[in-house]
Design an enzyme around this catalytic site. Structure first.
Site, PDB file in Angstrom:
ATOM      1  N   SER A   1       0.857  -1.172   0.000  1.00 13.22           N
ATOM      2  CA  SER A   1       0.000   0.000   0.000  1.00 13.22           C
ATOM      3  C   SER A   1       0.900   1.231   0.000  1.00 13.22           C
ATOM      4  O   SER A   1       2.071   1.146   0.387  1.00 13.22           O
ATOM      5  CB  SER A   1      -0.864  -0.004   1.271  1.00 13.22           C
ATOM      6  OG  SER A   1      -1.433   1.261   1.531  1.00 13.22           O
TER       7      SER A   1
ATOM      8  N   TYR B   1      -2.441  -0.693  11.015  1.00 17.51           N
ATOM      9  CA  TYR B   1      -2.390  -1.046   9.591  1.00 17.51           C
ATOM     10  C   TYR B   1      -1.043  -0.644   9.002  1.00 17.51           C
ATOM     11  O   TYR B   1      -0.405  -1.417   8.288  1.00 17.51           O
ATOM     12  CB  TYR B   1      -3.536  -0.351   8.854  1.00 17.51           C
ATOM     13  CG  TYR B   1      -3.500  -0.525   7.352  1.00 17.51           C
ATOM     14  CD1 TYR B   1      -3.906  -1.714   6.766  1.00 17.51           C
ATOM     15  CD2 TYR B   1      -3.075   0.516   6.528  1.00 17.51           C
ATOM     16  CE1 TYR B   1      -3.883  -1.876   5.384  1.00 17.51           C
ATOM     17  CE2 TYR B   1      -3.053   0.372   5.152  1.00 17.51           C
ATOM     18  CZ  TYR B   1      -3.454  -0.824   4.586  1.00 17.51           C
ATOM     19  OH  TYR B   1      -3.428  -0.974   3.214  1.00 17.51           O
TER      20      TYR B   1
END
Length: 276
Positions: free
Chosen positions: A134, A147
């Site tokens: 990501s 995260y």
């Protein structure tokens, strides 16, 4: 024609990639927690699609599934670590269960799939690994501390892994997409909120995430998956693949700021060495 092994294929990038690959004539070993979600693709593509039930947090089952895929399909060209999970909340809002699931899914699961696949890739003379990371592996946003911990961790793992396996003709790419209108925002696991964070940036972000339709995300999931697939044709493999203007802009800003901060500390860093 290539053969691909992909985790997390029920929705999002994994589902889109599986369908695109099958439509162009490739074979796919698709793994997911609920295999029935691919029944429509099974009916359309028959033995081009190999399906197995897999929760990447189940370490014992994980190795069995990877081994079975290589045994039955004989040769797998590309392994895609796509299964993911995201928990939202300030650090003391997050439960221990959320912490463990976050790291077990995004870090340990990807590492174990890779560990299981590398001996097979080595024996067959090489292959490619795509790790879906990501932009959050290079930058960090409020409320997503856990995260981001998982994404920064898996990026560090692959930074070291890539030179370890390059002599075996095994290459890897970290895919760093911006946010996209897949199922990601709607699937975020929200921690039980504490009132103390209501008027902070964490509370602000929590309220925004509660209305995902209000998010204007420019990244096209279809175009992002096309770029992921196309990257396999490039050798040597790109170490990182940034996808989306949001990813480029935020990572460029973050990396530039980090580099500027490092330069400011150059003298301090050098003075910490032994005197000559």
């Amino acid at each position: 024609m290539r053969t691909w092994f992909i985790t997390g294929t029920s929705t999002g990038f994994g589902r889109i990639m599986t369908q695109k690959l099958l439509e162009r004539g490739d074979r796919v070993a698709a793994t997911l927690r609920e295999p029935e979600k691919l029944n429509d693709l099974r009916e359309r593509f028959g033995d081009k699609l190999w399906v197995a039930k897999l929760d990447v947090t189940d370490s014992k089952e994980l190795t069995k599934v990877v081994d079975a895929a290589f045994a039955e399909l004989k040769h797998i060209d590309v392994v895609v670590n796509n299964a993911g999970y995201a928990a939202f909340g300030a650090v003391d809002e997050l439960s221990e269960a959320q912490i463990r699931r976050q790291l077990d899914t995004n870090v340990v699961g990807s590492i174990l799939v890779t560990r299981a696949a590398v001996p097979h890739l080595r024996r067959q003379g090489g292959g490619r690994i795509l790790q879906i990371s990501s932009m959050g592996g290079q930058i960090a946003l409020p409320g997503l501390c856990l995260y981001h911990a998982s994404k920064w961790a898996i990026e560090g793992f692959f930074e070291a892994l890539i030179p370890d396996v390059t002599s075996f003709n095994i290459e890897a790419t970290l895919v760093e997409p911006a946010g996209a209108h897949t199922n990601f925002i709607g699937s975020i696991d929200n921690a039980e909120p504490l009132a103390v964070y209501a008027d902070t940036i964490v509370g602000e972000r929590r309220r925004a995430l509660a209305s995902p339709k209000d998010y204007k995300l420019p990244l096209s999931p279809d175009k992002a998956v096309d770029a992921m697939i196309a990257s396999v044709d490039t050798s040597p493999a790109p170490k990182r693949l940034a996808l989306g203007s949001g990813a480029y802009n935020l990572m460029h800003k973050g990396l530039s700021e980090r580099l500027a901060s490092l330069e400011e500390q150059k003298d301090i860093a050098f003075r910490a060495d032994f005197d000559e």
